[in-house]
Design a protein around this motif. Structure first.
Motif, mmCIF file in Angstrom:
data_model
loop_
_atom_site.group_PDB
_atom_site.id
_atom_site.type_symbol
_atom_site.label_atom_id
_atom_site.label_comp_id
_atom_site.label_asym_id
_atom_site.label_seq_id
_atom_site.Cartn_x
_atom_site.Cartn_y
_atom_site.Cartn_z
ATOM 1 N N GLY A 51 67.197 30.412 -0.423
ATOM 2 C CA GLY A 51 68.019 31.794 -1.443
ATOM 3 C C GLY A 51 68.589 33.281 -0.751
ATOM 4 O O GLY A 51 69.911 33.733 -0.593
ATOM 5 N N ILE A 52 68.479 33.713 1.036
ATOM 6 C CA ILE A 52 69.092 34.525 1.819
ATOM 7 C C ILE A 52 70.525 33.523 2.129
ATOM 8 O O ILE A 52 71.462 34.549 2.155
ATOM 9 C CB ILE A 52 68.641 34.587 2.802
ATOM 10 C CG1 ILE A 52 66.941 35.692 3.149
ATOM 11 C CG2 ILE A 52 69.071 35.248 3.475
ATOM 12 C CD1 ILE A 52 66.118 35.657 4.013
ATOM 13 N N LEU A 54 71.967 31.207 -0.242
ATOM 14 C CA LEU A 54 72.924 31.298 -1.039
ATOM 15 C C LEU A 54 73.229 32.751 -1.230
ATOM 16 O O LEU A 54 74.393 33.188 -1.567
ATOM 17 C CB LEU A 54 72.096 31.199 -2.308
ATOM 18 C CG LEU A 54 71.600 29.481 -2.385
ATOM 19 C CD1 LEU A 54 70.816 29.439 -3.720
ATOM 20 C CD2 LEU A 54 72.942 28.582 -2.129
ATOM 21 N N ALA A 55 72.407 34.105 -1.331
ATOM 22 C CA ALA A 55 73.036 34.963 -1.430
ATOM 23 C C ALA A 55 73.808 35.207 -0.414
ATOM 24 O O ALA A 55 75.005 36.418 -0.534
ATOM 25 C CB ALA A 55 71.876 36.150 -1.814
ATOM 26 N N SER A 56 74.289 35.366 0.642
ATOM 27 C CA SER A 56 75.418 35.654 2.196
ATOM 28 C C SER A 56 76.160 35.131 1.496
ATOM 29 O O SER A 56 77.341 35.602 1.521
ATOM 30 C CB SER A 56 74.613 35.100 3.278
ATOM 31 O OG SER A 56 73.527 35.577 3.439
ATOM 32 N N TYR A 57 76.342 33.633 0.416
ATOM 33 C CA TYR A 57 77.361 32.536 0.699
ATOM 34 C C TYR A 57 77.697 33.534 -0.169
ATOM 35 O O TYR A 57 79.404 33.499 -0.893
ATOM 36 C CB TYR A 57 76.926 31.371 0.161
ATOM 37 C CG TYR A 57 77.827 30.848 -0.328
ATOM 38 C CD1 TYR A 57 78.148 30.259 -1.265
ATOM 39 C CD2 TYR A 57 78.891 30.192 0.695
ATOM 40 C CE1 TYR A 57 79.779 29.850 -2.069
ATOM 41 C CE2 TYR A 57 80.254 29.265 0.183
ATOM 42 C CZ TYR A 57 79.943 28.960 -1.156
ATOM 43 O OH TYR A 57 80.805 28.275 -1.359
ATOM 44 N N GLY A 58 77.291 34.263 -1.409
ATOM 45 C CA GLY A 58 78.040 34.652 -2.619
ATOM 46 C C GLY A 58 78.707 35.512 -2.330
ATOM 47 O O GLY A 58 79.606 36.597 -2.803
ATOM 48 N N TYR A 59 77.534 36.486 -1.353
ATOM 49 C CA TYR A 59 78.839 37.965 -0.610
ATOM 50 C C TYR A 59 79.629 37.461 -0.274
ATOM 51 O O TYR A 59 81.162 38.320 -0.276
ATOM 52 C CB TYR A 59 77.582 38.410 -0.697
ATOM 53 C CG TYR A 59 78.369 39.959 0.839
ATOM 54 C CD1 TYR A 59 78.261 40.353 1.590
ATOM 55 C CD2 TYR A 59 78.141 40.724 -0.060
ATOM 56 C CE1 TYR A 59 79.239 40.684 2.357
ATOM 57 C CE2 TYR A 59 78.129 42.263 0.176
ATOM 58 C CZ TYR A 59 79.524 42.220 1.389
ATOM 59 O OH TYR A 59 79.721 43.585 2.244
ATOM 60 N N TYR A 61 81.748 34.354 -1.138
ATOM 61 C CA TYR A 61 83.169 34.092 -1.437
ATOM 62 C C TYR A 61 83.114 35.688 -2.129
ATOM 63 O O TYR A 61 84.776 35.337 -2.403
ATOM 64 C CB TYR A 61 82.336 33.356 -2.105
ATOM 65 C CG TYR A 61 83.417 32.658 -3.047
ATOM 66 C CD1 TYR A 61 82.954 33.245 -4.801
ATOM 67 C CD2 TYR A 61 83.258 31.069 -2.818
ATOM 68 C CE1 TYR A 61 83.739 32.224 -5.421
ATOM 69 C CE2 TYR A 61 84.079 31.052 -4.011
ATOM 70 C CZ TYR A 61 84.606 31.199 -5.349
ATOM 71 O OH TYR A 61 85.414 30.554 -5.925
ATOM 72 N N ASN A 63 83.210 38.926 -1.621
ATOM 73 C CA ASN A 63 84.502 39.501 -0.258
ATOM 74 C C ASN A 63 85.647 38.966 -0.055
ATOM 75 O O ASN A 63 86.514 39.841 0.298
ATOM 76 C CB ASN A 63 83.372 39.822 0.592
ATOM 77 C CG ASN A 63 83.856 40.569 1.370
ATOM 78 O OD1 ASN A 63 83.990 41.811 1.350
ATOM 79 N ND2 ASN A 63 83.967 40.955 2.633
#
Length: 217
Positions: A51-52, A54-59, A61, A63
């Motif tokens: 989860g962490i 995926l959240a980091s990847y989304g942020y 992406y 940004n």
């Protein structure tokens, strides 16, 4: 059938076997419980890490696109700040202000002005009588095979004509030479009376007269 009594060797051995089996089963139960706990904890840690991640990847992406959009906007603003468009003149786009430079000025109509020699201020008659100087400005409008001429008569040092007249003029070649046909149309902004035996409509031709104030007097 034998009956084991307390304290006998057989009873002691049996008790020890039972105890050993119970301890082994207890250890197996504890091991299974620990395995289940470890598996649950590992799954929780793995899911949390996923989860962490995926959240980091989304942020990252999102940004990344924001940074790219900001870079593009900055580059366009820098480019537009220095851009210069050239036509026959120069168009400069600076700070959202459009400036026209170097465009040719509209050509003004050449207005003839009489010279001192043309006015003949020193000319006098032989009788030495006083001389009143006037001048006429002609406005010519082409019409059919001739032209409509409007004359403005001015007195010296006056801006308004004291008399205006308008006529149609046409030259034709005859056997005896060139002949000028002249038809009076209007005087001081008013159309002259229509002749009874004339096929020329004075009112229609007079619409091409050019009066000083743009209207009849």
């Amino acid at each position: 059938m034998s009956i084991l009594t307390d304290g006998t060797h057989e009873n002691i051995v049996l008790a020890q076997s039972v105890n050993s089996r119970l301890r082994a089963e207890s250890r197996m139960t504890s091991a299974r419980a620990f395995l289940l706990q470890a598996t649950g904890a590992g799954a929780f840690v793995a899911l949390a890490g996923l989860g962490i991640g995926l959240a980091s990847y989304g942020y990252a992406y999102m940004n990344q696109f924001d940074s790219a959009a900001e870079k593009i906007a900055t580059a366009m603003q820098t480019a537009l700040a220095d851009v210069t468009l050239k036509t026959k003149g120069e168009v400069t786009l600076t700070d959202t202000t459009l400036k026209l430079e170097g465009l040719p000025a509209p050509r003004a109509e050449a207005v003839p002005t009489p010279t001192k020699a043309q006015l003949g201020a020193e000319a006098t008659p032989a009788s030495k009588a006083p001389v009143n100087t006037t001048f006429t400005v002609f406005k010519q409008v082409p019409y059919l095979d001739g032209q409509i001429v409007t004359g403005w008569n001015f007195k010296a040092n006056e801006d308004r004509p004291y008399q205006q007249y308008c006529y149609f003029s046409r030259r034709s070649n005859e056997t005896k030479g060139q002949v000028e046909i002249k038809i009076d149309l209007a005087m001081d902004g008013r159309t002259l009376p229509q002749p009874q035996k004339s096929d020329v409509n004075l009112g229609i031709l007079a619409t091409n007269c050019v009066w000083h104030d743009g209207k009849t007097l």
